[in-house]
Design a protein around this motif. Sequence first.
Motif, short mmCIF file in Angstrom:
data_model
loop_
_atom_site.label_atom_id
_atom_site.label_comp_id
_atom_site.label_asym_id
_atom_site.label_seq_id
_atom_site.Cartn_x
_atom_site.Cartn_y
_atom_site.Cartn_z
N LEU A 1 21.69 -8.12 10.57
CA LEU A 1 21.50 -7.27 9.40
C LEU A 1 21.94 -5.85 9.71
N CYS A 2 22.20 -5.09 8.65
CA CYS A 2 22.50 -3.66 8.80
C CYS A 2 21.47 -2.94 7.93
N VAL A 3 20.49 -2.32 8.56
CA VAL A 3 19.31 -1.81 7.83
C VAL A 3 19.25 -0.29 7.89
N GLY A 4 19.19 0.33 6.74
CA GLY A 4 19.02 1.78 6.68
C GLY A 4 17.53 2.10 6.64
N ALA A 5 17.04 2.84 7.65
CA ALA A 5 15.61 3.17 7.68
C ALA A 5 15.33 4.19 6.58
N PRO B 1 8.10 -9.86 0.76
CA PRO B 1 9.18 -9.82 1.75
C PRO B 1 10.34 -9.02 1.17
N ARG B 2 11.20 -8.45 2.01
CA ARG B 2 12.37 -7.70 1.54
C ARG B 2 13.63 -8.51 1.85
N LEU B 3 14.64 -8.31 1.01
CA LEU B 3 15.92 -8.99 1.22
C LEU B 3 16.90 -8.06 1.91
N TYR B 4 17.71 -8.61 2.79
CA TYR B 4 18.81 -7.86 3.43
C TYR B 4 20.08 -8.70 3.41
N SER B 5 21.18 -8.08 3.03
CA SER B 5 22.47 -8.78 3.04
C SER B 5 22.80 -9.16 4.49
N ILE B 6 23.22 -10.38 4.67
CA ILE B 6 23.52 -10.85 6.03
C ILE B 6 24.84 -10.24 6.49
N LYS C 1 7.54 6.56 4.69
CA LYS C 1 8.51 5.68 5.37
C LYS C 1 8.52 4.32 4.69
N GLY C 2 9.71 3.79 4.52
CA GLY C 2 9.87 2.49 3.89
C GLY C 2 9.16 1.43 4.72
N VAL C 3 8.46 0.53 4.05
CA VAL C 3 7.65 -0.47 4.76
C VAL C 3 8.52 -1.35 5.66
N ALA C 4 9.49 -2.02 5.03
CA ALA C 4 10.25 -3.03 5.76
C ALA C 4 11.26 -2.41 6.72
N SER C 5 11.96 -1.40 6.21
CA SER C 5 13.04 -0.85 7.05
C SER C 5 12.48 -0.20 8.30
N THR C 6 11.31 0.45 8.22
CA THR C 6 10.76 1.05 9.43
C THR C 6 10.00 0.02 10.27
N VAL D 1 0.82 -1.23 0.00
CA VAL D 1 0.00 0.00 0.00
C VAL D 1 0.85 1.27 0.00
N ARG D 2 2.19 1.10 -0.05
CA ARG D 2 3.02 2.29 0.17
C ARG D 2 2.79 3.38 -0.88
N HIS D 3 2.44 2.97 -2.13
CA HIS D 3 2.20 3.96 -3.19
C HIS D 3 0.90 4.72 -2.97
N ARG E 1 13.25 6.99 5.13
CA ARG E 1 12.26 8.03 5.51
C ARG E 1 12.53 9.22 4.61
N TYR E 2 11.51 9.69 3.94
CA TYR E 2 11.70 10.85 3.06
C TYR E 2 10.39 11.59 2.90
N GLU E 3 10.53 12.83 2.42
CA GLU E 3 9.35 13.65 2.18
C GLU E 3 9.18 13.82 0.68
C1 LIG Z 1 19.99 -8.49 -2.42
C2 LIG Z 1 19.59 -7.27 -1.61
C3 LIG Z 1 20.27 -6.97 -0.46
C4 LIG Z 1 19.90 -5.83 0.28
N1 LIG Z 1 20.59 -5.55 1.42
C5 LIG Z 1 20.25 -4.47 2.15
C6 LIG Z 1 20.97 -4.15 3.35
O1 LIG Z 1 21.91 -4.84 3.75
N2 LIG Z 1 20.57 -3.06 4.05
C7 LIG Z 1 19.53 -2.27 3.64
O2 LIG Z 1 19.20 -1.30 4.33
N3 LIG Z 1 18.85 -2.54 2.51
C8 LIG Z 1 19.17 -3.63 1.77
N4 LIG Z 1 18.47 -3.93 0.65
C9 LIG Z 1 17.30 -3.08 0.30
C10 LIG Z 1 16.07 -3.64 1.05
O3 LIG Z 1 15.67 -4.89 0.51
C11 LIG Z 1 14.86 -2.74 0.94
O4 LIG Z 1 14.65 -2.44 -0.42
C12 LIG Z 1 15.03 -1.44 1.71
O5 LIG Z 1 15.13 -1.68 3.10
C13 LIG Z 1 13.82 -0.52 1.47
O6 LIG Z 1 12.67 -1.27 1.75
P1 LIG Z 1 11.43 -0.60 2.47
O7 LIG Z 1 10.33 -1.62 2.47
O8 LIG Z 1 11.83 -0.02 3.77
O9 LIG Z 1 11.09 0.58 1.50
P2 LIG Z 1 9.88 0.65 0.47
O10 LIG Z 1 8.61 0.82 1.19
O11 LIG Z 1 10.00 -0.48 -0.48
O12 LIG Z 1 10.24 2.02 -0.23
C14 LIG Z 1 11.43 2.13 -0.99
C15 LIG Z 1 11.07 2.95 -2.19
O13 LIG Z 1 10.79 4.27 -1.77
C16 LIG Z 1 11.21 5.17 -2.74
N5 LIG Z 1 12.18 6.09 -2.12
C17 LIG Z 1 13.13 5.77 -1.22
N6 LIG Z 1 13.81 6.87 -0.87
C18 LIG Z 1 13.26 7.88 -1.57
C19 LIG Z 1 13.52 9.26 -1.65
N7 LIG Z 1 14.49 9.83 -0.93
N8 LIG Z 1 12.75 10.01 -2.47
C20 LIG Z 1 11.77 9.47 -3.21
N9 LIG Z 1 11.49 8.14 -3.18
C21 LIG Z 1 12.22 7.39 -2.38
C22 LIG Z 1 11.85 4.39 -3.85
O14 LIG Z 1 10.86 4.17 -4.84
C23 LIG Z 1 12.21 3.08 -3.18
O15 LIG Z 1 12.26 1.99 -4.08
C24 LIG Z 1 18.82 -5.03 -0.12
C25 LIG Z 1 18.13 -5.35 -1.30
C26 LIG Z 1 18.50 -6.45 -2.03
C27 LIG Z 1 17.74 -6.78 -3.28
#
Ligand SMILES: Cc1cc2nc3c(=O)[nH]c(=O)nc-3n(C[C@H](O)[C@H](O)[C@H](O)COP(=O)(O)OP(=O)(O)OC[C@H]3O[C@@H](n4cnc5c(N)ncnc54)[C@H](O)[C@@H]3O)c2cc1C
Length: 547
Positions: free
Chosen positions: A351-355, A333-338, A366-371, A307-309, A357-359
């Motif tokens: 994992l090392c996850v970057g949250a 599901p989202r992937l994260y490098s181990i 906010k990113g679904v998985a990272s937050t 639903v993020r869009h 968050r943007y306007e």
């Molecule tokens: C193989 C692999 C390994 C990975 N390893 C890691 C890892 O080690 N650590 C890590 O943090 N992530 C990693 N990722 C990325 C991770 O899978 C997610 O994509 C990431 O955490 C974002 O997911 P989310 O659900 O939080 O964001 P989502 O809800 O999916 O939102 C992300 C989307 O938001 C939009 N967006 C993001 N920033 C902005 C911005 N500033 N302005 C406008 N739009 C924007 C873009 O469209 C982006 O695709 C990896 C991905 C892969 C495929």
Amino acid sequence: MPQIPLIPESAPFTSEQRAWLNGFLAGIISRGESAGPAAATTNTVSRPLLIAFGSQSGNAESLAKRLARDATSRGFAARAAGLDSLQPADLVREQNVLLITSTWGEGDMPDNAISFWDALNQNGSSPKLNGVKYSVLALGDLNYGDTFCLAGKKLDTRLAELGAVRVAPRVDCDVEFDDLAKTWSTAAFAALTGEEKVETPDTTAPASEPTVETGYTKKNPFPAPLIANIALNSPSSAKDTRHIAFSLTGSSLTYEVGDALGVYVKNCPDVVDAIITTHGFDAENIVSLPDGGTAPLREALIGHYEVRHLQGVLPTETIAAPDFISGLRKLQPRLYSIASSLKAHPEEVHLCVGAVRYEAHGIQHKGVASTFLADRLALGDTTGVFFHVAKHFRLPTDLTKPVIMIGPGTGIAPFRAFLEEREATGASGKNWLFFGDQRRASDFLYHDQIVQWVQKGVLSRLDTAFSRDQEEKVYVQTRMLTAAAELWQWLEEGAHFYVCGDAKRMAKDVDAALHEIIQSAGGKTAEEATAYVADMKKNKRYQRDVY
Ligand SMILES: Cc1cc2nc3c(=O)[nH]c(=O)nc-3n(C[C@H](O)[C@H](O)[C@H](O)COP(=O)(O)OP(=O)(O)OC[C@H]3O[C@@H](n4cnc5c(N)ncnc54)[C@H](O)[C@@H]3O)c2cc1C
Ligand SMILES: NC(=O)c1ccc[n+]([C@@H]2O[C@H](COP(=O)([O-])OP(=O)(O)OC[C@H]3O[C@@H](n4cnc5c(N)ncnc54)[C@H](OP(=O)(O)O)[C@@H]3O)[C@@H](O)[C@H]2O)c1
Ligand SMILES: Cc1cc2nc3c(=O)[nH]c(=O)nc-3n(C[C@H](O)[C@H](O)[C@H](O)COP(=O)(O)O)c2cc1C
């Protein structure tokens, strides 16, 4: 063409080994090639079939291998092969070719398809593919918009331009590709045999990957408890990067450094509530779920649909909840490098996850998985996880080989795992880490552990690039270029070169810097540098885990 088992029951093999060997030998006898496992007696004539794959993170590769087994059980003498091991001439030799490729970067070929693609596009000496029968399955992600399945589309077009005959139309797949892949392969097998419908094999051997899955998998994820969520940036930072750890106790799961962890997540309830309010829906309205079954609307939106869009989207017309739901994609599901080695942290995965968050347009996103991981999953709570094997991203098996790691930002993740592994195994090869982020004072992720590795000699060399500590930007590739002579020397000693992190800009710029170093320090021309890098890739000495 023998149709009886070649390896007798009495031979000292397990039934699986025997089945594989029988398939292998049958393939050799039929055409001097290797066949996949699970060969079986069939009532169709054996035909050679090459299932070529372009794959970055393993989806196309495992699908190709699965289909090779399927094809073998249907009477083909099939083999799966990476595009990096093939030349266009191989297609002419094999005649029947199914090609499965993902798209990477921004509409780019996956790394292992680049040299093959280049070979198809050589100026003035394009190969002729007359007589080749083929079909393409393109894997991609609709979120990438205009570049959806672009690599597959380009390969499909180019093969036809070079004279190959498309026997079944290309199929473009979104992230859920299993069903479409099955439909495509059925059509392609039938077209290659010239039959309306492919005959089913008269065997009990599985036609595809065993469906009885043992242990925890993507379809049956392990409910892993969160055991750590630690801020890696200091409060003054503009970033929010978390060290996340899950316990694997009781799962019997293992992984290798270089692998990724798949994490099932949930949407933020606040975002879902805002969508429900905006549309005037009843949160308790029962709706369908993507994989069958039903649930109240709110629960379905939180746990099952993307639903993020929809954040901040105003409804232009009234829509009923079931119609609304039918237009949504399944939450992925989202992937994260181990970021850990099991040798250093038994029964844990880090994992090392970057949250994210943007306007945008005045709305906070906010990113679904990272937050979900950073803010909403409490310590002790569980979420479904599975391992995503990354055979393309592995430490050298020869422990004496030097290793160069380029990992700015969260790109550090797999290199923390690599260094833990190299330390635990006592690998004698040298290790060189390039790390970068915005500011040394607030963004030096895993600072203490990295400094200790330098002190202990595990890290032979560390170069840092803090981009915002001075007027002009300093990036990891700036440091690479400064150290060009030594980097070249390491490459000539057989170093393996790894890159992890941002795919859009960093990985491309690092690649350009690598070419530049090979030219300036190695005294090569641009063409020779390209060939040198292609050779590194072919020998698995240049590996990338970029996203
Ligand atoms: C193989 C692999 C390994 C990975 N390893 C890691 C890892 O080690 N650590 C890590 O943090 N992530 C990693 N990722 C990325 C991770 O899978 C997610 O994509 C990431 O955490 C974002 O997911 P989310 O659900 O939080 O964001 P989502 O809800 O999916 O939102 C992300 C989307 O938001 C939009 N967006 C993001 N920033 C902005 C911005 N500033 N302005 C406008 N739009 C924007 C873009 O469209 C982006 O695709 C990896 C991905 C892969 C495929
Ligand atoms: N595909 C996805 O779904 C997805 C999701 C999340 C993140 N990502 C990507 O993953 C990356 C990782 O994020 P992160 O926060 O860990 O780190 P990051 O944004 O990559 O930042 C790490 C360091 O790299 C620098 N940098 C910026 N441009 C660069 C370039 N062209 N070459 C080399 N270094 C460069 C940054 O500098 P400055 O900031 O000072 O420029 C910073 O110092 C993000 O950039 C994003 O593109 C992708
Ligand atoms: C960094 C990154 C970039 C991607 N770029 C695209 C793209 O441009 N177009 C597309 O359709 N899919 C894109 N995808 C989706 C992949 O093609 C898809 O996940 C595919 O199943 C991966 O298959 P593989 O594991 O065999 O490489 C991208 C995925 C990632 C992680």
